[in-house]
Design a protein around this motif. Sequence first.
Motif, short mmCIF file in Angstrom:
data_model
loop_
_atom_site.label_atom_id
_atom_site.label_comp_id
_atom_site.label_asym_id
_atom_site.label_seq_id
_atom_site.Cartn_x
_atom_site.Cartn_y
_atom_site.Cartn_z
N LEU A 66 0.81 -1.22 0.00
CA LEU A 66 0.00 0.00 0.00
C LEU A 66 0.84 1.27 0.00
O LEU A 66 0.31 2.36 -0.25
CB LEU A 66 -0.93 0.00 1.22
CG LEU A 66 -2.09 -1.01 1.15
CD1 LEU A 66 -2.79 -1.11 2.49
CD2 LEU A 66 -3.07 -0.61 0.06
N SER A 67 2.14 1.13 0.27
CA SER A 67 3.03 2.29 0.28
C SER A 67 3.74 2.50 -1.06
O SER A 67 4.54 3.41 -1.19
CB SER A 67 4.06 2.15 1.40
OG SER A 67 3.41 2.20 2.66
N ILE A 68 3.45 1.64 -2.03
CA ILE A 68 4.01 1.81 -3.37
C ILE A 68 3.18 2.86 -4.11
O ILE A 68 1.95 2.77 -4.16
CB ILE A 68 4.00 0.47 -4.15
CG1 ILE A 68 4.91 -0.56 -3.45
CG2 ILE A 68 4.43 0.68 -5.60
CD1 ILE A 68 4.81 -1.95 -4.03
N VAL A 126 -2.02 5.32 6.39
CA VAL A 126 -0.73 5.59 7.02
C VAL A 126 0.37 4.87 6.25
O VAL A 126 0.23 3.70 5.89
CB VAL A 126 -0.76 5.12 8.49
CG1 VAL A 126 0.62 5.23 9.11
CG2 VAL A 126 -1.76 5.94 9.29
N GLN A 127 1.47 5.56 5.99
CA GLN A 127 2.53 5.02 5.16
C GLN A 127 3.52 4.17 5.96
O GLN A 127 3.92 4.52 7.06
CB GLN A 127 3.27 6.15 4.45
CG GLN A 127 2.41 6.88 3.43
CD GLN A 127 1.91 5.95 2.34
OE1 GLN A 127 2.70 5.43 1.56
NE2 GLN A 127 0.61 5.76 2.28
N PHE A 128 3.92 3.07 5.35
CA PHE A 128 4.92 2.15 5.90
C PHE A 128 6.31 2.77 5.76
O PHE A 128 6.63 3.37 4.73
CB PHE A 128 4.82 0.84 5.13
CG PHE A 128 5.96 -0.12 5.36
CD1 PHE A 128 5.92 -1.01 6.41
CD2 PHE A 128 7.06 -0.12 4.51
CE1 PHE A 128 6.96 -1.90 6.61
CE2 PHE A 128 8.10 -1.01 4.71
CZ PHE A 128 8.06 -1.90 5.76
N ILE A 129 7.14 2.65 6.81
CA ILE A 129 8.51 3.14 6.77
C ILE A 129 9.51 1.98 6.73
O ILE A 129 10.37 1.91 5.85
CB ILE A 129 8.83 4.04 7.99
CG1 ILE A 129 7.84 5.20 8.09
CG2 ILE A 129 10.28 4.55 7.92
CD1 ILE A 129 7.88 6.19 6.95
N GLU A 130 9.40 1.06 7.70
CA GLU A 130 10.37 -0.03 7.83
C GLU A 130 9.80 -1.11 8.74
O GLU A 130 8.80 -0.88 9.42
CB GLU A 130 11.67 0.53 8.43
CG GLU A 130 12.83 -0.46 8.53
CD GLU A 130 13.26 -1.04 7.21
OE1 GLU A 130 12.68 -2.07 6.82
OE2 GLU A 130 14.16 -0.45 6.56
N TRP A 131 10.40 -2.27 8.73
CA TRP A 131 10.00 -3.30 9.70
C TRP A 131 11.23 -4.05 10.16
O TRP A 131 12.24 -4.12 9.46
CB TRP A 131 8.94 -4.24 9.13
CG TRP A 131 9.43 -5.25 8.14
CD1 TRP A 131 9.78 -5.02 6.84
CD2 TRP A 131 9.62 -6.65 8.36
NE1 TRP A 131 10.17 -6.18 6.24
CE2 TRP A 131 10.08 -7.20 7.14
CE3 TRP A 131 9.43 -7.49 9.45
CZ2 TRP A 131 10.36 -8.55 6.99
CZ3 TRP A 131 9.71 -8.85 9.31
CH2 TRP A 131 10.16 -9.37 8.10
#
Length: 198
Positions: free
Chosen positions: A46-48, A56-61
């Motif tokens: 979803l952050s592409i 809400v945007q994904f940063i890292e995991w």
Amino acid sequence: MCMPESGRKTDYQLQIKEVLKDEGEEVDIPALGGKMPKEVALMMQLSIPPTCPYIVQFIEWFEGPESCSIVMERPEPCQDLYHYSIDCGGSLSEEVAQLVLLQLLLALCHEYLVLHQPLQSFLLHMDGVYTVLDISTMLFCLMCGTVPIWNQETGSLDFLRAVSEEFQDLMDWCFNPKRNNRPTLEQIASHPWLQKGW
């Protein structure tokens, strides 16, 4: 402070969600880096770009021995709906509830367009019965401050505060005892209650 892949420093307000490994399933998606928790894969997808401003945007995991941590942006100012409704006296005005529902439907539409099998979850099926019930229950609680209760004698819901006839009609439709008579998300989006404010 987070360092994006480009190496350019960007200021973020961050939030971290921990997901226990035994609570979520893993998926193997080579294009995203191989095996990872399903929730991580969903957030990455979803952050592409093009992204949706309502997600809400994904940063890292990061993976630990028993759980993984998902780092996401935290837009400011922001507040979760539960605490926001408490600050509003336990229920929202119809105008604010319309705005919340509209943003939620826009986010779900974006998820539906971006994601595909095997990444879909029940929240992503645009005509899923459970999705309609989840959204309707949330909306009723935000508006009325209580869970919905179907009155068998009147054949409709009990509303403990004054709400518009359009809202009552929408909720009675969403909680119809016959599952096949409940609306799809598209029908909710085009209902007069949601349309009258825009």
